[in-house]
Design a protein around this motif. Structure first.
Motif: not given
Length: 143
Positions: A80-84, A121-125, A130-140
């Protein structure tokens, strides 16, 4: 004199009623001695027939944990904002992840209609409420 007699009888009746209401019911039953010993029971025995129903069934084996059989799936690639952020569960809402990271995200409707909670979320709005965390990379990234 008749009025005094009526008051006395009324007070005796009230006292007798109070004594009867506070005394146990079996204290006024006359006991008659008998030579034969017969026993009678008035118990209904409601749970006697169900006693075996509440025993453990040994044929089922050892009891298992009632929770998830393999536990929740964690995603360790969440930032989240670069912080793991550690110990994030897959399919957890992005709003909860941001709260865990102590990042403020504005909310208005809580059902994804207004767009107030939009994050990247991974570069997309995406709408954080309502959006959920995916199983792979997740950069918020908050906006």
């Amino acid at each position: 004199m008749s009025n005094n007699s009526f008051t006395r009888k009324a007070s005796l009746a009230v006292a007798f009623a109070l004594i009867l209401s506070y005394a146990p019911a079996h204290s006024f039953v006359p006991v008659t001695p008998s030579s034969s010993t017969t026993s009678t029971s008035t118990s209904i025995n409601i749970f006697g027939g169900l006693a075996d129903a509440f025993k453990s069934d040994d044929s089922l084996g050892k009891a298992q944990n009632a929770g998830l059989s393999n536990g929740p799936k964690y995603n360790e690639n969440v930032t989240v904002n670069g912080k793991p952020i550690k110990n994030i569960v897959v399919d957890q809402k992005i709003s909860q992840v941001c709260a865990t990271a102590r990042v403020k995200v504005p909310y208005n409707c809580q059902n994804g209609e207004c767009g107030t909670c939009t994050v990247k979320l991974n570069g997309r709005k995406a709408r954080a409420c309502v959006t959920k965390v995916p199983g792979g990379k997740c950069a918020i990234q908050t906006l």
